[in-house]
Design a protein around this motif. Structure first.
Motif, PDB file in Angstrom:
ATOM      1  N   THR A   1       0.833  -1.209   0.000  1.00  0.00           N
ATOM      2  CA  THR A   1       0.000   0.000   0.000  1.00  0.00           C
ATOM      3  C   THR A   1       0.863   1.253   0.000  1.00  0.00           C
ATOM      4  O   THR A   1       0.596   2.201  -0.746  1.00  0.00           O
ATOM      5  N   LEU A   2       1.905   1.260   0.816  1.00  0.00           N
ATOM      6  CA  LEU A   2       2.787   2.418   0.879  1.00  0.00           C
ATOM      7  C   LEU A   2       3.451   2.682  -0.470  1.00  0.00           C
ATOM      8  O   LEU A   2       3.452   3.813  -0.966  1.00  0.00           O
TER       9      LEU A   2
ATOM     10  N   HIS B   1       2.451   1.764  -3.406  1.00  0.00           N
ATOM     11  CA  HIS B   1       1.408   2.185  -4.344  1.00  0.00           C
ATOM     12  C   HIS B   1       1.114   3.681  -4.162  1.00  0.00           C
ATOM     13  O   HIS B   1       1.016   4.430  -5.141  1.00  0.00           O
ATOM     14  N   LYS B   2       0.959   4.098  -2.920  1.00  0.00           N
ATOM     15  CA  LYS B   2       0.693   5.514  -2.652  1.00  0.00           C
ATOM     16  C   LYS B   2       1.853   6.391  -3.100  1.00  0.00           C
ATOM     17  O   LYS B   2       1.645   7.468  -3.671  1.00  0.00           O
ATOM     18  N   LEU B   3       3.069   5.947  -2.826  1.00  0.00           N
ATOM     19  CA  LEU B   3       4.232   6.740  -3.230  1.00  0.00           C
ATOM     20  C   LEU B   3       4.246   6.946  -4.740  1.00  0.00           C
ATOM     21  O   LEU B   3       4.548   8.044  -5.226  1.00  0.00           O
TER      22      LEU B   3
ATOM     23  N   LYS C   1      -0.057   8.457  -5.755  1.00  0.00           N
ATOM     24  CA  LYS C   1      -0.481   9.709  -5.111  1.00  0.00           C
ATOM     25  C   LYS C   1       0.611  10.777  -5.099  1.00  0.00           C
ATOM     26  O   LYS C   1       0.323  11.966  -5.123  1.00  0.00           O
TER      27      LYS C   1
ATOM     28  N   LEU D   1       3.376  10.274   4.836  1.00  0.00           N
ATOM     29  CA  LEU D   1       2.825  10.132   3.495  1.00  0.00           C
ATOM     30  C   LEU D   1       1.717   9.074   3.467  1.00  0.00           C
ATOM     31  O   LEU D   1       0.711   9.228   2.784  1.00  0.00           O
ATOM     32  N   TYR D   2       1.911   8.007   4.224  1.00  0.00           N
ATOM     33  CA  TYR D   2       0.934   6.917   4.294  1.00  0.00           C
ATOM     34  C   TYR D   2      -0.415   7.422   4.812  1.00  0.00           C
ATOM     35  O   TYR D   2      -1.462   7.002   4.344  1.00  0.00           O
ATOM     36  N   THR D   3      -0.380   8.342   5.780  1.00  0.00           N
ATOM     37  CA  THR D   3      -1.604   8.837   6.421  1.00  0.00           C
ATOM     38  C   THR D   3      -2.056  10.191   5.872  1.00  0.00           C
ATOM     39  O   THR D   3      -2.959  10.814   6.428  1.00  0.00           O
ATOM     40  N   ASN D   4      -1.464  10.642   4.807  1.00  0.00           N
ATOM     41  CA  ASN D   4      -1.720  11.971   4.266  1.00  0.00           C
ATOM     42  C   ASN D   4      -3.199  12.233   3.956  1.00  0.00           C
ATOM     43  O   ASN D   4      -3.665  13.362   4.067  1.00  0.00           O
ATOM     44  N   GLU D   5      -3.955  11.215   3.569  1.00  0.00           N
ATOM     45  CA  GLU D   5      -5.351  11.406   3.187  1.00  0.00           C
ATOM     46  C   GLU D   5      -6.319  11.325   4.368  1.00  0.00           C
ATOM     47  O   GLU D   5      -7.524  11.548   4.194  1.00  0.00           O
TER      48      GLU D   5
END
Length: 175
Positions: free
Chosen positions: A81-82, A84-86, A89, A140-144
């Protein structure tokens, strides 16, 4: 800290600086995240929050606040997940994404009880404890997270979170 970990810390710091420069220049961090942002500190966040709460109380409003500390926060991050987000997003790709992938993958763990060692298992979640890069990646993981709050306000400082609501009555605030 052993002498062998010094180069690792230097490399982590360098990668963290590159990542933060990218997300800052591209304005990809939520304004509700106060960690790693120039002109934003833990102290200034507390000043902002207490000022809002004081003004609300002075106007006879009710303030409900929850302080959330994620227990073992860095232990629960999914590598997949991390990464993917990097990529999706935050637009991190190429060598930088490869370095971050290498940093997270190919790590194993064992447990030793009474001199008996378990079999070696791959680690698919977590960021190494005490790492320089950990707080950056967690942010960054919790940014949303703030976008998910539809009633109230949520502010982040690395793995510390403050959620608050202001209303006319306790019933209104607690809904």
């Amino acid at each position: 800290m052993s002498l062998l970990s010094v180069p690792s810390k230097i490399l982590e710091s360098y990668i963290s600086d590159i990542v933060l420069k990218h997300v800052t220049e591209c304005d990809l961090l939520t304004e509700k995240q106060w960690f790693y942002r120039k002109g934003h500190s833990n102290e200034l966040l507390l000043v902002l929050l207490t000022k809002s709460w004081r003004q609300a109380v002075d106007n006879n409003l009710v303030v409900a606040t929850a302080f959330i500390g994620f227990r073992k926060a860095f232990d629960c991050l999914s590598h997949r997940t991390l990464l993917h987000k990097l990529k999706i997003k935050f637009g991190i790709e190429g060598n930088l994404l490869s370095r971050l992938t290498d940093y997270l993958h190919h790590r194993t763990q064992v447990t030793v009880v009474n001199s008996t060692q378990s079999e070696e298992l791959n680690v698919t979640c977590d960021i190494p404890q005490g790492s320089v890069l950990g707080p950056c990646l967690f942010s960054l993981y919790t940014n949303e997270m703030p976008e998910a709050v539809t009633s109230g306000n949520l502010y982040l400082y690395a793995d510390d979170t403050t959620l608050y609501c202001i209303g006319s009555t306790v019933d209104e605030v607690c809904m």
